[in-house]
Scaffold this motif. Structure first.
Motif, PDB file in Angstrom:
ATOM      1  N   LEU A 185     -14.245 -35.747  12.401  1.00  0.00           N
ATOM      2  CA  LEU A 185     -14.999 -36.829  13.058  1.00  0.00           C
ATOM      3  C   LEU A 185     -14.655 -38.165  11.952  1.00  0.00           C
ATOM      4  CD1 LEU A 185     -18.257 -35.339  14.182  1.00  0.00           C
ATOM      5  CD2 LEU A 185     -16.456 -36.201  15.547  1.00  0.00           C
ATOM      6  N   GLY A 186     -14.689 -38.297  10.788  1.00  0.00           N
ATOM      7  CA  GLY A 186     -14.388 -39.379   9.975  1.00  0.00           C
ATOM      8  C   GLY A 186     -13.216 -39.725  10.054  1.00  0.00           C
ATOM      9  N   LEU A 187     -12.363 -38.944  10.112  1.00  0.00           N
ATOM     10  CA  LEU A 187     -10.741 -39.291  10.046  1.00  0.00           C
ATOM     11  C   LEU A 187     -10.568 -40.052  11.569  1.00  0.00           C
ATOM     12  CD1 LEU A 187      -8.776 -35.984   8.913  1.00  0.00           C
ATOM     13  CD2 LEU A 187      -8.884 -38.417   7.629  1.00  0.00           C
ATOM     14  N   GLU A 188     -10.937 -39.477  12.565  1.00  0.00           N
ATOM     15  CA  GLU A 188     -10.830 -40.053  13.965  1.00  0.00           C
ATOM     16  C   GLU A 188     -11.440 -41.518  13.917  1.00  0.00           C
ATOM     17  OE1 GLU A 188      -8.527 -38.875  15.549  1.00  0.00           O
ATOM     18  OE2 GLU A 188      -8.748 -36.553  14.951  1.00  0.00           O
ATOM     19  N   MET A 189     -12.495 -41.720  13.319  1.00  0.00           N
ATOM     20  CA  MET A 189     -13.182 -42.978  13.131  1.00  0.00           C
ATOM     21  C   MET A 189     -12.406 -43.912  12.477  1.00  0.00           C
ATOM     22  SD  MET A 189     -16.983 -43.978  11.967  1.00  0.00           S
ATOM     23  CE  MET A 189     -17.620 -45.615  11.889  1.00  0.00           C
ATOM     24  N   ARG A 190     -11.870 -43.467  11.318  1.00  0.00           N
ATOM     25  CA  ARG A 190     -10.983 -44.395  10.426  1.00  0.00           C
ATOM     26  C   ARG A 190      -9.836 -44.797  11.147  1.00  0.00           C
ATOM     27  NH1 ARG A 190     -13.440 -41.205   6.533  1.00  0.00           N
ATOM     28  NH2 ARG A 190     -11.593 -39.661   6.277  1.00  0.00           N
ATOM     29  N   LEU A 228     -14.989 -40.461  21.929  1.00  0.00           N
ATOM     30  CA  LEU A 228     -13.508 -40.696  21.549  1.00  0.00           C
ATOM     31  C   LEU A 228     -12.887 -41.263  22.863  1.00  0.00           C
ATOM     32  CD1 LEU A 228     -13.173 -37.072  19.761  1.00  0.00           C
ATOM     33  CD2 LEU A 228     -12.645 -39.447  18.667  1.00  0.00           C
ATOM     34  N   VAL A 229     -11.748 -42.185  22.425  1.00  0.00           N
ATOM     35  CA  VAL A 229     -10.989 -42.629  23.492  1.00  0.00           C
ATOM     36  C   VAL A 229      -9.536 -42.138  23.231  1.00  0.00           C
ATOM     37  CG1 VAL A 229     -12.518 -44.808  23.279  1.00  0.00           C
ATOM     38  CG2 VAL A 229     -10.541 -44.648  21.692  1.00  0.00           C
ATOM     39  N   ASP A 230      -9.320 -41.197  22.878  1.00  0.00           N
ATOM     40  CA  ASP A 230      -7.907 -40.891  22.762  1.00  0.00           C
ATOM     41  C   ASP A 230      -8.076 -39.235  22.843  1.00  0.00           C
ATOM     42  OD1 ASP A 230      -4.912 -41.035  21.422  1.00  0.00           O
ATOM     43  OD2 ASP A 230      -5.978 -39.302  20.640  1.00  0.00           O
ATOM     44  N   HIS A 231      -7.194 -38.957  23.847  1.00  0.00           N
ATOM     45  CA  HIS A 231      -7.398 -37.273  24.347  1.00  0.00           C
ATOM     46  C   HIS A 231      -6.931 -36.282  23.141  1.00  0.00           C
ATOM     47  CE1 HIS A 231      -8.808 -37.811  28.415  1.00  0.00           C
ATOM     48  NE2 HIS A 231      -7.967 -38.985  28.401  1.00  0.00           N
ATOM     49  N   ALA A 232      -5.587 -36.738  22.411  1.00  0.00           N
ATOM     50  CA  ALA A 232      -5.395 -35.699  21.339  1.00  0.00           C
ATOM     51  C   ALA A 232      -6.332 -35.781  20.170  1.00  0.00           C
ATOM     52  CB  ALA A 232      -4.002 -36.401  20.654  1.00  0.00           C
ATOM     53  N   ALA A 233      -7.034 -36.894  19.959  1.00  0.00           N
ATOM     54  CA  ALA A 233      -8.251 -36.825  19.023  1.00  0.00           C
ATOM     55  C   ALA A 233      -9.304 -35.810  19.478  1.00  0.00           C
ATOM     56  CB  ALA A 233      -8.781 -38.146  18.750  1.00  0.00           C
ATOM     57  N   LYS A 252      -9.043 -33.466  21.304  1.00  0.00           N
ATOM     58  CA  LYS A 252      -8.556 -31.820  21.313  1.00  0.00           C
ATOM     59  C   LYS A 252      -8.800 -31.564  19.777  1.00  0.00           C
ATOM     60  CE  LYS A 252      -5.458 -31.665  25.213  1.00  0.00           C
ATOM     61  NZ  LYS A 252      -4.234 -31.466  25.786  1.00  0.00           N
ATOM     62  N   ARG A 253      -8.413 -32.421  18.854  1.00  0.00           N
ATOM     63  CA  ARG A 253      -8.540 -31.959  17.413  1.00  0.00           C
ATOM     64  C   ARG A 253      -9.882 -31.681  16.790  1.00  0.00           C
ATOM     65  NH1 ARG A 253      -4.224 -35.811  17.104  1.00  0.00           N
ATOM     66  NH2 ARG A 253      -5.902 -37.475  16.487  1.00  0.00           N
ATOM     67  N   VAL A 254     -11.002 -32.648  17.634  1.00  0.00           N
ATOM     68  CA  VAL A 254     -12.445 -32.406  17.294  1.00  0.00           C
ATOM     69  C   VAL A 254     -12.870 -31.210  17.866  1.00  0.00           C
ATOM     70  CG1 VAL A 254     -14.703 -33.412  17.649  1.00  0.00           C
ATOM     71  CG2 VAL A 254     -12.802 -34.904  16.868  1.00  0.00           C
ATOM     72  N   ASP A 255     -12.425 -30.938  19.079  1.00  0.00           N
ATOM     73  CA  ASP A 255     -12.915 -29.823  19.932  1.00  0.00           C
ATOM     74  C   ASP A 255     -12.520 -28.699  19.227  1.00  0.00           C
ATOM     75  OD1 ASP A 255     -14.424 -29.145  22.540  1.00  0.00           O
ATOM     76  OD2 ASP A 255     -12.762 -27.943  22.815  1.00  0.00           O
ATOM     77  N   GLN A 256     -11.339 -28.532  18.682  1.00  0.00           N
ATOM     78  CA  GLN A 256     -10.913 -27.380  17.815  1.00  0.00           C
ATOM     79  C   GLN A 256     -11.669 -26.998  16.767  1.00  0.00           C
ATOM     80  OE1 GLN A 256      -6.762 -27.075  16.993  1.00  0.00           O
ATOM     81  NE2 GLN A 256      -7.064 -26.461  15.048  1.00  0.00           N
ATOM     82  N   ALA A 257     -12.126 -27.854  15.951  1.00  0.00           N
ATOM     83  CA  ALA A 257     -12.698 -27.771  14.875  1.00  0.00           C
ATOM     84  C   ALA A 257     -14.332 -27.544  15.297  1.00  0.00           C
ATOM     85  CB  ALA A 257     -13.155 -29.005  13.862  1.00  0.00           C
ATOM     86  N   LEU A 258     -15.002 -28.037  16.553  1.00  0.00           N
ATOM     87  CA  LEU A 258     -16.411 -27.583  16.835  1.00  0.00           C
ATOM     88  C   LEU A 258     -16.211 -26.132  17.570  1.00  0.00           C
ATOM     89  CD1 LEU A 258     -19.163 -28.387  17.775  1.00  0.00           C
ATOM     90  CD2 LEU A 258     -18.074 -29.494  19.790  1.00  0.00           C
ATOM     91  N   THR A 259     -15.193 -25.823  18.036  1.00  0.00           N
ATOM     92  CA  THR A 259     -15.077 -24.485  18.806  1.00  0.00           C
ATOM     93  C   THR A 259     -15.340 -23.555  17.865  1.00  0.00           C
ATOM     94  OG1 THR A 259     -14.188 -25.428  20.732  1.00  0.00           O
ATOM     95  CG2 THR A 259     -13.785 -23.022  20.411  1.00  0.00           C
ATOM     96  N   ARG A 260     -14.486 -23.513  16.820  1.00  0.00           N
ATOM     97  CA  ARG A 260     -14.446 -22.474  15.624  1.00  0.00           C
ATOM     98  C   ARG A 260     -15.668 -22.468  14.995  1.00  0.00           C
ATOM     99  NH1 ARG A 260     -10.530 -24.144  11.746  1.00  0.00           N
ATOM    100  NH2 ARG A 260     -10.416 -22.018  10.856  1.00  0.00           N
TER     101      ARG A 260
END
Length: 240
Positions: A121-126, A204-209, A211-219
């Motif tokens: 989340l921090g990376l996507e914000m930055r 989030l305003v980017d679909h690739a981002a 998916k990255r967040v959702d992957q971490a959340l799902t696990r």
């Protein structure tokens, strides 16, 4: 893993190129195969003075050397540890003497998965892909440009419902009952992770981002076996 009510049936694990699946790995406890992105990796440390290696969680799957993979919940892992099954499985996986298994390994793994989520989340914000503030989120939601919408675990139902409605309007899904995802993080934890005060809602305003967040959340949710309790709605990322 079962899909809870109101959750998108679209796979949430990020793929490589279109149509590609990530490499499969085998859970050392159950023997079941799963995509690499869905499982949790364990690594072993170099031998210590006593000649023994120690098992370490590797939630980002970046540690060098041979790894072992888990596709179980925390409760299942703790049961396997109590019965001595994990140590035997690790010995077979690493083709060595049984490594030392710390008593708090299950807790270490959960901490690592949670840290992976907050770091992401921090990376996507930055990188400018994550936005905060109810008014700003609502504006983007009504414009149909959100890739994902999230709420803190202690967010008020009223505030969350307003943003969920704005998202449905923007995505032309009024009446669907769909909405944002309630995270397993309260506003205090989100505020610390993002370096902002009183973070209650984020998007989030980017679909690739997304998916990255959702992957971490799902696990993390799968490991906690908490998907049905925490994930209340489908994010826009899952529905695309």
């Amino acid at each position: 893993m079962r899909t809870p009510q109101n959750e998108s049936l679209t796979p949430t694990i990020e793929r490589g190129r279109a149509g590609e699946k990530s490499p499969e790995r085998r859970c050392i406890l159950t023997g079941r195969h799963g995509e690499r992105a869905e499982l949790i990796r364990l690594a072993i440390s170099p031998p210590g003075l006593d000649g023994r290696s120690e098992v370490l969680p590797d939630p980002r799957a970046r540690a060098p050397g041979r790894g072992a993979w888990l596709g179980v919940t925390r409760a299942e892992l703790e049961a396997a540890m109590d019965k001595g099954q994990l140590k035997s499985a690790l010995a077979r996986a690493f083709k060595s003497a049984p490594p030392y298994v710390p008593e708090d390994l299950a807790a270490q793994i959960e901490t690592g998965l949670l840290r992976t989520l907050t770091d992401r989340l921090g990376l996507e914000m930055r990188s400018g892909k994550l936005i905060l503030g109810s008014e700003r989120i609502a504006e983007h939601a009504r414009g149909g440009v959100l890739a994902a919408l999230y709420h803190a675990s202690d967010a008020s139902d009223g505030g969350s419902a307003k943003l969920d409605q704005a998202w449905r309007v923007g995505m032309d899904r009024e009446g669907s009952g769909e909405g944002g995802t309630r995270l397993p993080l309260d506003r205090a934890a989100l505020s610390v992770a993002l370096g902002r005060d009183n973070v209650v809602h984020l998007a989030l305003v980017d679909h690739a981002a997304a998916k990255r967040v959702d992957q971490a959340l799902t696990r993390l949710l799968h490991y906690r076996n908490a998907s049905a309790d925490i994930r209340e709605g489908a994010s826009a990322a899952e529905a695309t």
